[in-house]
Design an enzyme around this catalytic site. Sequence first.
Site, short mmCIF file in Angstrom:
data_model
loop_
_atom_site.label_atom_id
_atom_site.label_comp_id
_atom_site.label_asym_id
_atom_site.label_seq_id
_atom_site.Cartn_x
_atom_site.Cartn_y
_atom_site.Cartn_z
N LYS A 133 0.84 -1.21 0.00
CA LYS A 133 0.00 0.00 0.00
C LYS A 133 0.87 1.26 0.00
CE LYS A 133 -3.72 -2.59 2.03
NZ LYS A 133 -4.42 -3.10 3.20
N GLN A 164 -4.51 -1.91 9.51
CA GLN A 164 -4.33 -3.20 8.84
C GLN A 164 -4.82 -4.36 9.70
OE1 GLN A 164 -3.17 -3.71 5.54
NE2 GLN A 164 -4.05 -5.69 6.06
N ASP A 220 -11.13 2.36 4.21
CA ASP A 220 -11.33 0.92 4.14
C ASP A 220 -12.83 0.58 4.06
OD1 ASP A 220 -9.71 -1.21 3.87
OD2 ASP A 220 -9.21 -1.43 5.99
#
Length: 291
Positions: free
Chosen positions: A49, A93, A116
């Site tokens: 990312k 994450q 997200d």
Amino acid sequence: MELIDGNQIASAIIAELKAEVANLKGRKPCIALVRVGNDPASLSYVAKKEKTAAEIGLTSRIILPPETVTQDELFALLDQLNADPAVDGILVQSPLPKHINEVAVFRRVSPTKDVDGFNTLNLGKIAQEDETGFVACTPAGIMELLKRSNVDLKGKHVVVVGRSLIVGKPVALLALQKKAGANGTVTVCHSATANLPAITRLADVLIAAIGRPEFVTADMVKPGVVIIDVGINRLPDATKKSGFRLVGDVQFPTVSKLASKITPVPGGVGPMTVAMLMQNTVKAYRLQTAH
Ligand code: NDP
């Protein structure tokens, strides 16, 4: 049979975003990547990312709390990032250590920075067809793959196998939306569905998000079906250096013979996830800075 090439489509989106970011005046969009501990999979996901963000011209801020971080400490960190006007998007994450309540952490991220798309409000906005929300990256990636492969869901029977909050449910809601490209007639199946093959055989578009290797076999689909295989499963394979090979939830060699279009694993849905995260970050920046 046409292969839906996720690598190629993700690269095109990344190139488009790069051009868009190059034209922005003032500071660049910034994503905060929070990685707790040293989980090997998380390490590689966050590295990917960060690399893609740099390629597009986004700023990333990497925050590495230790494995022992408490939930309250994590909340305090997120509150700080939520309040920071220089941060547009926040990604925590997954997986988080067992002592942390993952859902509570996702809910703590401000809905306006939730790139997200796991916050309750953003999931609700999909149901309300409110475009100011953030769609979770995998379902957003699936819709983009369909769109860029010229698959219009209008009038089609879309069967989703899987009802998770991160894939099955949101993608079913997206396929159902009353807007161009969507307008599907949607059936959602799960582990308690009776006679699953009879339902999957009715699918014009089959989205498999089950987490079981090669679960969907040729006898479960009709000729001409479009297949989106979300699954990422490891099967032991002594011929590989890694000792395993990746397969999807669909038995590719047999099902691809019947399908009109199909995503491979790897190289289908997977690459889209990072591209959509970057797209969400640029969107968060625009919403926050009114650019
Ligand atoms: P979950 O385990 O959260 O959900 C799996 C779903 O499949 C559940 O709804 C479950 O039903 C259903 N299911 C399980 N067994 C059966 C069965 N025998 N018959 C019918 N339905 C069944 O998984 P996720 O949604 O998180 O992920 C699904 C797959 O996609 C995984 O392989 C994962 O690795 C992959 N994935 C890939 C991503 C990518 O970027 N390509 C991103 C995210 C996930 P029930 O609800 O009844 O338990």
